[in-house]
Scaffold this motif. Structure first.
Motif, PDB file in Angstrom:
ATOM      1  N   THR A 141      81.908  71.678  -0.495  1.00  0.00           N
ATOM      2  CA  THR A 141      82.248  70.420  -0.243  1.00  0.00           C
ATOM      3  C   THR A 141      82.013  69.426  -1.208  1.00  0.00           C
ATOM      4  O   THR A 141      82.507  68.062  -1.250  1.00  0.00           O
ATOM      5  CB  THR A 141      81.293  69.721   0.946  1.00  0.00           C
ATOM      6  OG1 THR A 141      79.981  69.718   0.979  1.00  0.00           O
ATOM      7  CG2 THR A 141      81.655  70.422   2.358  1.00  0.00           C
TER       8      THR A 141
ATOM      9  N   ALA B  19      88.401  65.381   2.861  1.00  0.00           N
ATOM     10  CA  ALA B  19      87.513  65.949   3.918  1.00  0.00           C
ATOM     11  C   ALA B  19      86.210  65.165   4.077  1.00  0.00           C
ATOM     12  O   ALA B  19      85.960  64.688   5.039  1.00  0.00           O
ATOM     13  CB  ALA B  19      87.034  67.453   3.647  1.00  0.00           C
ATOM     14  N   PHE B  20      85.651  64.477   3.109  1.00  0.00           N
ATOM     15  CA  PHE B  20      84.664  63.753   3.081  1.00  0.00           C
ATOM     16  C   PHE B  20      84.851  62.342   3.967  1.00  0.00           C
ATOM     17  O   PHE B  20      84.212  62.080   4.640  1.00  0.00           O
ATOM     18  CB  PHE B  20      83.960  63.592   1.625  1.00  0.00           C
ATOM     19  CG  PHE B  20      82.877  62.651   1.627  1.00  0.00           C
ATOM     20  CD1 PHE B  20      81.712  63.136   2.046  1.00  0.00           C
ATOM     21  CD2 PHE B  20      82.968  61.413   1.080  1.00  0.00           C
ATOM     22  CE1 PHE B  20      80.504  62.234   1.632  1.00  0.00           C
ATOM     23  CE2 PHE B  20      81.891  60.573   1.094  1.00  0.00           C
ATOM     24  CZ  PHE B  20      80.786  61.115   1.324  1.00  0.00           C
ATOM     25  N   THR B  21      86.009  61.844   3.466  1.00  0.00           N
ATOM     26  CA  THR B  21      86.386  60.644   4.110  1.00  0.00           C
ATOM     27  C   THR B  21      86.982  60.589   5.315  1.00  0.00           C
ATOM     28  O   THR B  21      87.174  59.540   6.011  1.00  0.00           O
ATOM     29  CB  THR B  21      87.307  59.933   3.079  1.00  0.00           C
ATOM     30  OG1 THR B  21      88.576  60.519   2.974  1.00  0.00           O
ATOM     31  CG2 THR B  21      86.385  59.492   1.686  1.00  0.00           C
ATOM     32  N   GLY B  22      87.444  61.809   5.723  1.00  0.00           N
ATOM     33  CA  GLY B  22      88.066  61.979   7.072  1.00  0.00           C
ATOM     34  C   GLY B  22      89.414  61.527   6.764  1.00  0.00           C
ATOM     35  O   GLY B  22      90.193  61.078   7.872  1.00  0.00           O
ATOM     36  N   ARG B  23      90.203  61.498   5.710  1.00  0.00           N
ATOM     37  CA  ARG B  23      91.522  61.096   5.477  1.00  0.00           C
ATOM     38  C   ARG B  23      92.466  62.191   5.215  1.00  0.00           C
ATOM     39  O   ARG B  23      91.783  63.484   4.812  1.00  0.00           O
ATOM     40  CB  ARG B  23      91.502  60.072   4.211  1.00  0.00           C
ATOM     41  CG  ARG B  23      90.746  58.651   4.721  1.00  0.00           C
ATOM     42  CD  ARG B  23      90.873  57.576   3.822  1.00  0.00           C
ATOM     43  NE  ARG B  23      90.273  56.265   4.217  1.00  0.00           N
ATOM     44  CZ  ARG B  23      90.690  55.422   4.869  1.00  0.00           C
ATOM     45  NH1 ARG B  23      91.910  55.305   5.341  1.00  0.00           N
ATOM     46  NH2 ARG B  23      89.982  54.232   5.204  1.00  0.00           N
ATOM     47  N   GLN B  24      93.563  62.015   5.306  1.00  0.00           N
ATOM     48  CA  GLN B  24      94.569  63.096   4.692  1.00  0.00           C
ATOM     49  C   GLN B  24      94.625  63.227   3.020  1.00  0.00           C
ATOM     50  O   GLN B  24      94.461  62.365   2.488  1.00  0.00           O
ATOM     51  CB  GLN B  24      96.097  62.686   5.143  1.00  0.00           C
ATOM     52  CG  GLN B  24      96.211  62.613   6.455  1.00  0.00           C
ATOM     53  CD  GLN B  24      95.992  64.001   7.221  1.00  0.00           C
ATOM     54  OE1 GLN B  24      96.514  65.241   6.802  1.00  0.00           O
ATOM     55  NE2 GLN B  24      95.057  63.995   8.425  1.00  0.00           N
TER      56      GLN B  24
ATOM     57  N   GLU C 229      87.282  53.361  -0.527  1.00  0.00           N
ATOM     58  CA  GLU C 229      87.307  53.063   0.528  1.00  0.00           C
ATOM     59  C   GLU C 229      86.985  51.526   0.979  1.00  0.00           C
ATOM     60  O   GLU C 229      87.570  50.834   1.781  1.00  0.00           O
ATOM     61  CB  GLU C 229      86.036  53.910   1.367  1.00  0.00           C
ATOM     62  CG  GLU C 229      86.340  55.212   1.689  1.00  0.00           C
ATOM     63  CD  GLU C 229      87.179  55.325   3.032  1.00  0.00           C
ATOM     64  OE1 GLU C 229      87.194  54.663   3.708  1.00  0.00           O
ATOM     65  OE2 GLU C 229      87.585  56.555   3.202  1.00  0.00           O
TER      66      GLU C 229
END
Length: 77
Positions: free
Chosen positions: A4, A22-27, A62
């Motif tokens: 990760t 993956a960490f941010t939950g974005r594409q 972000e």
């Protein structure tokens, strides 16, 4: 080190683009978009030549995009 993120000797955490997504939950495409728009700049390179960004760079990106997303969506993003 896990899949990760990476840590440097000073304890800084670094992410590849896929890991940052993956960490941010974005594409992944969103992270690439941030690069193209100049929101993420000055990447380092890992041992495989992949661009990596610090946890602080990701957090700053972000903070930059969140208010705009909230205005567009009319809610918390």
């Amino acid at each position: 080190m896990d899949d990760t993120h990476r840590e440097d000797a000073a304890g800084g955490i670094w992410f590849t683009i896929r890991q940052a997504a993956a960490f941010t939950g974005r594409q992944v495409d969103t992270i690439y978009s941030w690069e193209r728009r100049g929101i993420l700049t000055d990447p380092k390179r890992d041992e495989h030549g992949r661009r990596i960004y610090s946890q602080q760079q990701i957090a700053d990106a972000e903070k930059t995009v969140r208010p705009r997303a909230q205005r567009i969506l009319g809610r918390a993003a």
